[in-house]
Design an enzyme around this catalytic site. Structure first.
Site, mmCIF file in Angstrom:
data_model
loop_
_atom_site.group_PDB
_atom_site.id
_atom_site.type_symbol
_atom_site.label_atom_id
_atom_site.label_comp_id
_atom_site.label_asym_id
_atom_site.label_seq_id
_atom_site.Cartn_x
_atom_site.Cartn_y
_atom_site.Cartn_z
ATOM 1 N N ARG A 101 0.882 -1.186 0.000
ATOM 2 C CA ARG A 101 0.000 0.000 0.000
ATOM 3 C C ARG A 101 0.906 1.217 0.000
ATOM 4 O O ARG A 101 1.671 1.422 0.940
ATOM 5 C CB ARG A 101 -0.920 -0.007 1.221
ATOM 6 C CG ARG A 101 -1.620 1.308 1.437
ATOM 7 C CD ARG A 101 -2.772 1.221 2.397
ATOM 8 N NE ARG A 101 -3.898 0.530 1.784
ATOM 9 C CZ ARG A 101 -5.132 0.503 2.292
ATOM 10 N NH1 ARG A 101 -5.389 1.102 3.447
ATOM 11 N NH2 ARG A 101 -6.104 -0.121 1.674
ATOM 12 N N HIS A 128 -7.154 1.041 -6.728
ATOM 13 C CA HIS A 128 -7.405 0.114 -5.613
ATOM 14 C C HIS A 128 -8.060 -1.167 -6.187
ATOM 15 O O HIS A 128 -9.231 -1.451 -5.937
ATOM 16 C CB HIS A 128 -8.310 0.788 -4.580
ATOM 17 C CG HIS A 128 -8.300 0.126 -3.234
ATOM 18 N ND1 HIS A 128 -7.509 -0.969 -2.938
ATOM 19 C CD2 HIS A 128 -8.990 0.407 -2.099
ATOM 20 C CE1 HIS A 128 -7.724 -1.315 -1.677
ATOM 21 N NE2 HIS A 128 -8.611 -0.512 -1.143
ATOM 22 N N GLN A 131 -9.896 -3.983 -3.957
ATOM 23 C CA GLN A 131 -11.225 -3.585 -3.503
ATOM 24 C C GLN A 131 -12.246 -3.836 -4.607
ATOM 25 O O GLN A 131 -13.333 -4.376 -4.363
ATOM 26 C CB GLN A 131 -11.213 -2.099 -3.119
ATOM 27 C CG GLN A 131 -12.571 -1.572 -2.682
ATOM 28 C CD GLN A 131 -13.027 -2.153 -1.357
ATOM 29 O OE1 GLN A 131 -12.293 -2.121 -0.382
ATOM 30 N NE2 GLN A 131 -14.233 -2.710 -1.311
ATOM 31 N N ASP A 223 -17.182 7.117 -1.828
ATOM 32 C CA ASP A 223 -15.935 6.960 -1.065
ATOM 33 C C ASP A 223 -15.691 8.289 -0.351
ATOM 34 O O ASP A 223 -16.329 9.311 -0.673
ATOM 35 C CB ASP A 223 -14.786 6.617 -2.049
ATOM 36 C CG ASP A 223 -13.437 6.391 -1.359
ATOM 37 O OD1 ASP A 223 -13.424 6.145 -0.132
ATOM 38 O OD2 ASP A 223 -12.403 6.463 -2.054
ATOM 39 N N CYS A 263 -16.363 1.473 -0.109
ATOM 40 C CA CYS A 263 -15.190 0.645 0.194
ATOM 41 C C CYS A 263 -14.855 0.659 1.681
ATOM 42 O O CYS A 263 -14.178 -0.258 2.163
ATOM 43 C CB CYS A 263 -13.991 1.108 -0.633
ATOM 44 S SG CYS A 263 -13.622 2.863 -0.428
ATOM 45 N N ARG A 291 -13.387 -8.978 0.418
ATOM 46 C CA ARG A 291 -11.960 -8.697 0.291
ATOM 47 C C ARG A 291 -11.155 -9.958 0.608
ATOM 48 O O ARG A 291 -10.192 -10.284 -0.070
ATOM 49 C CB ARG A 291 -11.536 -7.573 1.260
ATOM 50 C CG ARG A 291 -12.111 -6.197 0.972
ATOM 51 C CD ARG A 291 -11.574 -5.605 -0.303
ATOM 52 N NE ARG A 291 -10.121 -5.466 -0.278
ATOM 53 C CZ ARG A 291 -9.444 -4.467 0.278
ATOM 54 N NH1 ARG A 291 -10.093 -3.467 0.854
ATOM 55 N NH2 ARG A 291 -8.126 -4.424 0.222
HETATM 56 N N1 NVA Z 1 -9.887 6.732 -1.544
HETATM 57 C C1 NVA Z 1 -9.584 6.171 -0.233
HETATM 58 C C2 NVA Z 1 -9.848 4.696 -0.245
HETATM 59 C C3 NVA Z 1 -9.644 4.023 1.094
HETATM 60 C C4 NVA Z 1 -9.877 2.538 1.046
HETATM 61 C C5 NVA Z 1 -8.147 6.476 0.131
HETATM 62 O O1 NVA Z 1 -7.278 6.359 -0.743
HETATM 63 O O2 NVA Z 1 -7.892 6.837 1.278
HETATM 64 N N1 CP Z 2 -11.302 -0.425 1.882
HETATM 65 C C1 CP Z 2 -10.054 -0.517 2.360
HETATM 66 O O1 CP Z 2 -9.079 -0.723 1.640
HETATM 67 O O2 CP Z 2 -9.965 -0.385 3.711
HETATM 68 P P1 CP Z 2 -8.619 -0.206 4.566
HETATM 69 O O3 CP Z 2 -8.051 1.143 4.196
HETATM 70 O O4 CP Z 2 -9.069 -0.249 5.998
HETATM 71 O O5 CP Z 2 -7.682 -1.306 4.216
#
Ligand code: NVA
Ligand code: CP
Length: 305
Positions: A101, A128, A131, A223, A263, A291
């Protein structure tokens, strides 16, 4: 050639369909996959926080007979200047796969270039895909078919919007993105999603009007307005995104049997009203559960013996 899972745009529709079928099998018969990744280690690099991604990958690899290794932002030497190339070459000597990540999507591309093990995108600022694989599994469970369905995403043209366009395009869906002015999705991603959709009967529709975007939708998705790393922009975004909350009135534009997706994590009273996310139309915890199954499918495919 090592296979990776960085972007749904790089997968063929057939590969993604096979992954969805495998995810369904794994969900139905988890015991049958107990040894699928026996003895294997997945290193999990996190430059940002996580609940779902961290716990579902760690649990998932364990359920496949392997182990997960959490490497947080301060745990390895990246923040002290060790390069991505060196880090991934070292990891390639120890472990069987990496889930990462990151902020910059290019970090993942570099990992794939310099390492000799599969790299899985656990979220980047651009995409992502894990997801969205779980989301497609969820929509298929709820609606049976994907082709011809309309998914409307309301909000920021961010990583989720991008991966939803790619995923929906692969399966012949219409994906509508309704965003506030100045927060459109990346035009290159839109063009690439349209190119995929051209081969599947899908369509990508971009609008600034949430009501128009949501009309006749089978799925309404949203989101957070400020993603991880955009904390400084939060106050400004709260103002700019006014009118883009998914509330009961907006859901009224969608089909009567429309489902609501997110998500997570969610902010009730901002991008979604409690009356929607806590209603029977909401499938957010099914998405979160999937997931686990979808990512097990990815690991079996990329790392399985
Ligand atoms: N758009 C959000 C998704 C989190 C799962 C982020 O990048 O923080
Ligand atoms: N939806 C998602 O990726 O959640 P987290 O940021 O908690 O991993």
């Amino acid at each position: 050639m090592t296979k990776h899972f960085l972007s749904l745009a790089e997968q063929s529709t057939e590969e993604l369909r096979n992954l969805l079928d495998l995810a369904r099998q794994i969900k139905l018969h988890p015991a049958g996959f107990r040894d699928a990744c026996a003895g294997q280690t997945l290193a999990m690099i996190f430059q940002k926080p996580s609940l779902r991604t961290r716990v579902s990958f760690q649990t998932g690899i364990y359920q496949l007979g392997g182990q997960g290794l959490y490497l947080g932002p301060k745990d390895i030497q990246l923040h002290r200047g060790e390069t991505i190339a060196d880090t991934i070459q070292v990891l390639s000597r120890y472990v069987d796969g990496v889930m990462a990540r990151v902020f910059a999507h290019d970090d993942l591309v570099q990992m794939a270039e310099h390492g000799s093990i599969p790299i899985i995108n656990g979220l980047s600022d651009l995409l992502h895909p894990c997801q969205v694989l779980a989301d497609l599994q969820t929509i298929r469970e709820k609606k049976e078919t994907l082709a011809g369905r309309k998914l409307t995403y309301v909000g920021d043209g961010n990583n989720m919007a991008h991966s939803l366009m790619y995923g929906g395009a692969h399966f012949g869906m219409t994906v509508a993105i309704a965003h506030p002015r100045g927060y459109a999705p990346d035009p290159e991603v839109v063009a690439r999603a349209r190119a995929i959709a051209a081969g599947t009967g899908g369509a990508i529709h971009i609008t600034e009007d949430p009501g128009e975007g949501a009309s006749d939708a089978d799925v309404v998705y949203t989101d957070v307005w400020a993603s991880m790393g955009q904390e400084d922009e939060r106050a400004e975004r709260l103002k700019r995104f006014e009118g883009y909350s998914v509330d009961a009135a907006l859901m009224g534009h969608a089909r009567p049997d429309a489902i609501f997706m997110h998500c997570l994590p969610a902010h009730r009273g901002e991008e979604v009203a409690a009356e929607v996310i806590d209603s029977p139309a909401s499938v957010v915890f099914d998405q979160a559960e999937n997931r686990l199954h979808a990512q097990k499918a990815i690991m079996v495919r990329l790392m399985g013996r």
